[in-house]
Enzyme design. Structure first.
Site, mmCIF file in Angstrom:
data_model
loop_
_atom_site.group_PDB
_atom_site.id
_atom_site.type_symbol
_atom_site.label_atom_id
_atom_site.label_comp_id
_atom_site.label_asym_id
_atom_site.label_seq_id
_atom_site.Cartn_x
_atom_site.Cartn_y
_atom_site.Cartn_z
ATOM 1 N N GLU A 179 0.840 -1.213 0.000
ATOM 2 C CA GLU A 179 0.000 0.000 0.000
ATOM 3 C C GLU A 179 0.867 1.252 0.000
ATOM 4 O OE1 GLU A 179 -2.801 0.985 -0.667
ATOM 5 O OE2 GLU A 179 -3.262 -1.102 -1.064
HETATM 6 C C1 LIG Z 1 2.838 -9.635 0.492
HETATM 7 C C2 LIG Z 1 2.555 -8.533 -0.474
HETATM 8 C C3 LIG Z 1 1.238 -8.231 -0.790
HETATM 9 C C4 LIG Z 1 0.959 -7.238 -1.723
HETATM 10 N N1 LIG Z 1 -0.341 -7.004 -2.105
HETATM 11 C C5 LIG Z 1 -0.576 -6.222 -3.198
HETATM 12 C C6 LIG Z 1 -1.876 -6.149 -3.781
HETATM 13 O O1 LIG Z 1 -2.844 -6.739 -3.293
HETATM 14 N N2 LIG Z 1 -2.035 -5.403 -4.902
HETATM 15 C C7 LIG Z 1 -0.995 -4.744 -5.490
HETATM 16 O O2 LIG Z 1 -1.204 -4.117 -6.510
HETATM 17 N N3 LIG Z 1 0.239 -4.756 -4.938
HETATM 18 C C8 LIG Z 1 0.474 -5.492 -3.824
HETATM 19 N N4 LIG Z 1 1.735 -5.555 -3.285
HETATM 20 C C9 LIG Z 1 2.792 -4.761 -3.868
HETATM 21 C C10 LIG Z 1 3.247 -3.624 -2.959
HETATM 22 O O3 LIG Z 1 2.248 -2.651 -2.862
HETATM 23 C C11 LIG Z 1 4.581 -3.099 -3.492
HETATM 24 O O4 LIG Z 1 5.548 -4.105 -3.255
HETATM 25 C C12 LIG Z 1 4.996 -1.795 -2.885
HETATM 26 O O5 LIG Z 1 4.108 -0.775 -3.243
HETATM 27 C C13 LIG Z 1 6.414 -1.377 -3.268
HETATM 28 O O6 LIG Z 1 6.652 -1.547 -4.624
HETATM 29 P P1 LIG Z 1 7.947 -2.370 -5.100
HETATM 30 O O7 LIG Z 1 7.957 -3.637 -4.323
HETATM 31 O O8 LIG Z 1 7.944 -2.475 -6.566
HETATM 32 O O9 LIG Z 1 9.155 -1.505 -4.612
HETATM 33 P P2 LIG Z 1 9.841 -0.308 -5.432
HETATM 34 O O10 LIG Z 1 8.807 0.624 -5.925
HETATM 35 O O11 LIG Z 1 10.792 -0.874 -6.420
HETATM 36 O O12 LIG Z 1 10.653 0.416 -4.268
HETATM 37 C C14 LIG Z 1 11.913 -0.074 -3.766
HETATM 38 C C15 LIG Z 1 12.416 0.914 -2.715
HETATM 39 O O13 LIG Z 1 12.616 2.193 -3.321
HETATM 40 C C16 LIG Z 1 11.886 3.185 -2.622
HETATM 41 N N5 LIG Z 1 11.407 4.198 -3.573
HETATM 42 C C17 LIG Z 1 10.878 4.016 -4.797
HETATM 43 N N6 LIG Z 1 10.589 5.198 -5.355
HETATM 44 C C18 LIG Z 1 10.932 6.145 -4.476
HETATM 45 C C19 LIG Z 1 10.885 7.576 -4.452
HETATM 46 N N7 LIG Z 1 10.395 8.277 -5.471
HETATM 47 N N8 LIG Z 1 11.330 8.222 -3.347
HETATM 48 C C20 LIG Z 1 11.796 7.543 -2.301
HETATM 49 N N9 LIG Z 1 11.876 6.202 -2.258
HETATM 50 C C21 LIG Z 1 11.449 5.520 -3.329
HETATM 51 C C22 LIG Z 1 10.752 2.470 -1.930
HETATM 52 O O14 LIG Z 1 10.284 3.175 -0.781
HETATM 53 C C23 LIG Z 1 11.441 1.157 -1.557
HETATM 54 O O15 LIG Z 1 12.141 1.305 -0.374
HETATM 55 C C24 LIG Z 1 2.027 -6.507 -2.308
HETATM 56 C C25 LIG Z 1 3.344 -6.799 -1.946
HETATM 57 C C26 LIG Z 1 3.615 -7.799 -1.074
HETATM 58 C C27 LIG Z 1 5.063 -8.131 -0.775
#
Ligand SMILES: Cc1cc2nc3c(=O)[nH]c(=O)nc-3n(C[C@H](O)[C@H](O)[C@H](O)COP(=O)(O)OP(=O)(O)OC[C@H]3O[C@@H](n4cnc5c(N)ncnc54)[C@H](O)[C@@H]3O)c2cc1C
Length: 603
Positions: free
Chosen positions: A441
Site C-alpha cells: 500500500e
Molecule cells: C505480500 C505482499 C502483498 C501485496 N499485495 C498487493 C496487492 O494486493 N495489490 C498490489 O497491486 N500490490 C500489492 N503488493 C505490492 C506492494 O504494494 C509493493 O511491493 C509496494 O508498493 C512497493 O513496490 P515495489 O515492491 O515495486 O518496490 P519499489 O517501488 O521498487 O521500491 C523499492 C524501494 O525504493 C523506494 N522508492 C521508490 N521510489 C521512491 C521515491 N520516489 N522516493 C523515495 N523512495 C522511493 C521504496 O520506498 C522502496 O524502499 C504486495 C506486496 C507484497 C510483498
C-alpha cells in the site's frame, strides 16, 4: 499459542469518554442506528468472533500457508469455514450503504472491528479486507450497471475483491504499467498483462473474485496520466447475476514470503480477459485512490492490531517469567526469583508497547470519526474539513502506525528473550507479519513523500494549519490547567516547531527539490509523534477529569495518566532526533557519487 482479548475497556475509553462517540453518532445521517446497545453488541460479538474463531487459526495459517493446485488456491485449514461464519454473521455488510444491501452503520464501527481481526489473524483478515475497498471504488466510480452486478455481492461477502496494481517492473511508480486494455465493440475491454503480489488474488473462500485492475488503453498518454481502471471478474456473471463462464484470468503462482503465510499472494495472468471500465478513461489512478485510501488506513490498523496482540502476550509473559532479583531488592520473596516485569528495561519495553498501541487506537478512532463525517456527515463545511484532515492524516495512520507496529512486535520478541525467537510462542510471527505492513500500500518512503510533498507543501501548508490550529486551541484552552502542564507545555512547543520545520523545508525545497525527499520520512515520524502527543494529552485530560468523580476504575485512569507521562518523557523526545536530521538537509545524503557507494568491494 498466543492469546488475545479485544481491548474493549480501552476502546470504550477512547470512543465514549475521550472522543464522545455517542454525540458524534448523533450528528451523523442515520446515526441513531448506532445506538449504545447496537454499538455494544457489535463490539462484544466482534471480540468473540476474533478470539474464538480467528485466533485459533492464526498459527495454523502461518504453518500451512496456501497451496496452488491446477490454478486453484487452497487456503489453510479452517479459513473457509471462518469466512462462511463471517458472511453468515453479516459482518461484511456492517458499514455498507442500505441501497446495496448494507446495514448502513458508521464506518468507524467497522474500523474498530478491523483492529480485532488484524490482532487475531492478520492473514485471514486480508481476504475480506480488500473487498471493502473494491466496493468503495465501485460505489464512487462505477456505472449503475456495474453497481447492480457487483456491489451487492461484494457487500454480502459472497464475492471478494482484489486490487491489481503492481507489475514485475512497476511498484511505487504506477506510471510504468504495461497491462493493456483493448476496447471491444460492445463497450467492454480485453485485458492482457501480468500483475504480481496480488493479495487474495485466488482462493477458495468465496464463489467469485472481482479484480480491480489498472491498465492502459491503446491511445493512453504516457505515465500516470494514462491509466484506466477496470473490473475483471474471475467468473463472468450470467443473466441471473450468478458466476457463469470462466474469464481469462488465472493465478500463475504463489509467492513464498516472510509472513502472512495464510494469505495468498498471487501472480495473476490476464490473457484477453473481459473487463469493464470503471470511471472515465485515463482517470483510473484517481478512481483507484478511493480504494487505496481505504486500504491505507486499513494497513495502519493492521499495525495497531499487531502491536496490541504482541503487547498482551508480552505482558502475560513478563508477569510470569522469573529471572534475577529486582535491583532494589527481592519483590517475590516466596519465589526463587522475581518476575521480569520488575526490571526497568522490561518495563521500558512493555510501556513502549502499551503507549504505542493505546495511542495508536486513539489515532485510528480519531481518523475514524473523520471517515464517518466524510461518509455520513450532514454539514457541507464539516465534511470538507473532515476530508482535508483525513487526507493529511492518512499517510500518518498508514506509515507511522506500521513503523510502530514493527517496533512494538520486535520488543515483544525481546521481552520473551530466546523464547521469543521460537515459533511455538507466536511472537516471531507477529514480527514477520508486521514487516509487510511497512511495505505494501505504498512504502513508508512513498507515504512520507505523499504527506510532505502533496498534502503539506502543495497547498502551502493550509491543511496542516487546520490540524495545528486544532492542537493550538486545545493547548490554549488548557493553558491554566496546572495538572496538565506537563503535557500542554511540550505539546504547544512541538506543535509550533512542526510549523517552523515545515516552513524551513519548504523554503529549502524552492531551490532544491531533493530537500523534500531528504526530509520526508523524518517529517512523517515527527508529525506522527506530535499527533500522538496531542491525543495522549487529551487522554490525560479525560483520565484526570474521570478520577475526580469516578468511584470505580480509578486504577485504570491512573494507569492511563502514567502511560501518558511515559509517552511524553520517554518516547516524545524522539522528535529531537527527527528535527535535527531534517535541519541537516539533503547535502550529506546527496553529495556522494553513485559509483563511490561501492568502492572497496565488487559484487
Ligand atoms: C505480500 C505482499 C502483498 C501485496 N499485495 C498487493 C496487492 O494486493 N495489490 C498490489 O497491486 N500490490 C500489492 N503488493 C505490492 C506492494 O504494494 C509493493 O511491493 C509496494 O508498493 C512497493 O513496490 P515495489 O515492491 O515495486 O518496490 P519499489 O517501488 O521498487 O521500491 C523499492 C524501494 O525504493 C523506494 N522508492 C521508490 N521510489 C521512491 C521515491 N520516489 N522516493 C523515495 N523512495 C522511493 C521504496 O520506498 C522502496 O524502499 C504486495 C506486496 C507484497 C510483498
Amino acid at each position: 499459542m498466543p492469546n488475545y482479548q479485544a481491548p474493549l475497556r480501552d476502546l470504550r475509553f477512547v470512543m465514549d469518554e475521550m472522543l464522545d462517540y455517542p454525540g458524534h453518532y448523533g450528528r451523523l445521517r442515520n446515526g441513531d442506528d448506532a445506538s449504545p446497545d447496537i454499538v455494544t453488541a457489535i463490539l462484544e460479538e466482534g471480540a468473540r468472533f476474533a478470539r474464538e474463531v480467528l485466533l485459533p487459526l492464526n498459527q495454523v495459517g502461518d504453518r500451512e500457508g496456501c497451496l496452488l493446485e491446477g490454478g486453484e488456491v487452497k487456503t489453510p485449514q479452517g479459513f473457509k469455514q471462518a469466512y462462511a461464519q463471517y458472511v453468515e454473521g453479516g459482518w461484511p455488510s456492517l458499514a455498507a450503504e442500505p441501497e446495496h444491501g448494507g446495514q448502513g452503520l458508521p464506518p468507524s464501527l467497522g474500523m474498530a472491528l478491523s483492529e480485532m481481526i488484524c490482532a487475531s489473524n492478520l492473514a485471514w483478515g486480508m481476504y475480506p479486507g480488500l473487498s471493502h475497498g473494491a466496493a468503495d471504488a465501485l460505489r464512487h466510480h462505477g456505472s449503475d450497471d456495474l453497481k447492480a452486478t457487483y456491489l451487492s455481492k461484494l457487500v454480502e461477502g459472497v464475492w471478494t475483491g482484489t486490487m491489481c496494481l503492481t507489475e514485475p517492473h512497476c511498484g511505487s511508480d504506477l506510471g510504468l504499467i504495461k497491462t493493456r486494455a483493448v476496447p471491444m465493440e460492445k463497450g467492454d475491454y480485453r485485458i492482457t498483462g501480468t500483475k504480481i503480489f496480488i493479495s487474495a488474488g485466488e482462493h477458495d473462500l468465496a464463489e467469485n473474485i472481482i479484480h480491480l485492475v489498472l491498465a492502459k488503453l491503446p491511445d493512453a498518454p504516457e505515465g500516470s496520466r494514462g491509466i484506466s481502471l477496470f473490473v475483471v471478474p474471475k467468473y463472468l456473471p450470467d443473466a441471473q447475476g450468478n458466476p457463469g463462464e470462466r474469464n481469462g484470468v488465472v493465478c500463475g503462482s504463489l509467492e513464498h514470503k516472510m509472513g502472512i503465510h495464510g494469505n495468498a499472494t498471487c501472480v495473476m495472468n490476464f490473457d484477453d480477459a473481459q473487463g469493464f471500465l470503471v470511471g472515465p478513461p485515463n482517470k483510473g489512478l484517481a478512481c483507484m485512490f478511493t480504494m487505496m485510501n481505504v486500504a491505507r488506513i486499513g494497513v495502519g490498523i493492521q499495525g495497531l492490531g499487531l502491536m496490541e496482540a504482541s503487547f498482551q502476550n508480552s505482558l502475560a509473559y513478563a508477569r510470569d517469567r522469573l529471572q534475577m532479583r529486582a535491583l532494589s531488592g527481592p519483590k517475590a520473596t516466596d519465589k526463587p526469583a522475581d518476575p521480569i516485569i520488575v526490571h526497568p528495561d522490561v518495563r521500558r519495553m512493555l510501556l513502549t508497547q502499551k503507549a504505542l498501541s493505546e495511542g495508536g487506537r486513539m489515532l485510528v478512532m480519531y481518523a475514524a470519526q473523520l471517515v464517518d463525517v466524510v461518509e455520513l456527515g450532514e454539514d457541507d463545511a464539516e465534511k470538507k474539513r473532515a476530508e482535508a484532515l483525513l487526507g493529511l492524516l492518512t499517510p500518518i495512520v498508514k506509515a507511522f502506525l506500521t513503523e510502530l507496529g514493527f517496533e512494538a512486535t520486535n520488543e515483544g520478541v525481546q521481552i520473551f528473550g530466546g523464547h521469543g525467537f521460537i515459533q511455538e510462542w507466536g511472537m516471531e510471527q507477529f514480527v514477520r507479519d508486521a514487516r509487510i505492513t511497512r511495505l505494501y500500500e505504498g512504502t513508508t518512503g512513498i507515504q512520507a513523500l505523499d504527506l510532505l510533498g502533496r498534502k503539506v507543501l502543495m497547498d502551502q501548508g493550509e491543511t496542516l494549519k487546520l490540524f495545528t490550529k486544532e492542537i493550538h486551541k486545545f493547548c490554549q484552552a488548557e493553558a491554566d490547567n496546572a495538572s496538565l502542564k506537563e503535557f500542554i507545555e511540550p505539546l504547544a512547543r512541538l506543535n509550533a516547531e512542526l510549523g517552523e520545520l515545515t516552513m524551513a523545508v519548504g523554503m529549502k525545497a524552492m531551490s532544491d527539490r531533493e530537500e523534500v525527499g531528504a526530509a520526508s520520512v523524518d517529517y512523517l515520524l515527527y508529525a506522527g509523534y506530535v499527533t500522538l502527543a496531542y491525543l495522549w494529552a487529551r487522554a490525560a485530560r479525560t483520565a484526570l477529569t474521570a478520577m475526580e468523580s469516578a468511584s470505580d476504575s480509578i486504577e485504570y485512569y491512573r494507569a492511563k495518566l502514567e502511560t501518558a507521562r511515559f509517552y511524553y518523557q520517554r518516547l516524545l523526545p524522539r522528535t529531537r532526533a527527527h528535527a535535527e536530521a531534517m535541519r541537516a538537509g539533503a547535502e550529506s545524503l546527496m553529495t556522494m557519487d553513485v559509483d563511490a557507494f561501492g568502492l572497496g568491494f565488487e559484487m
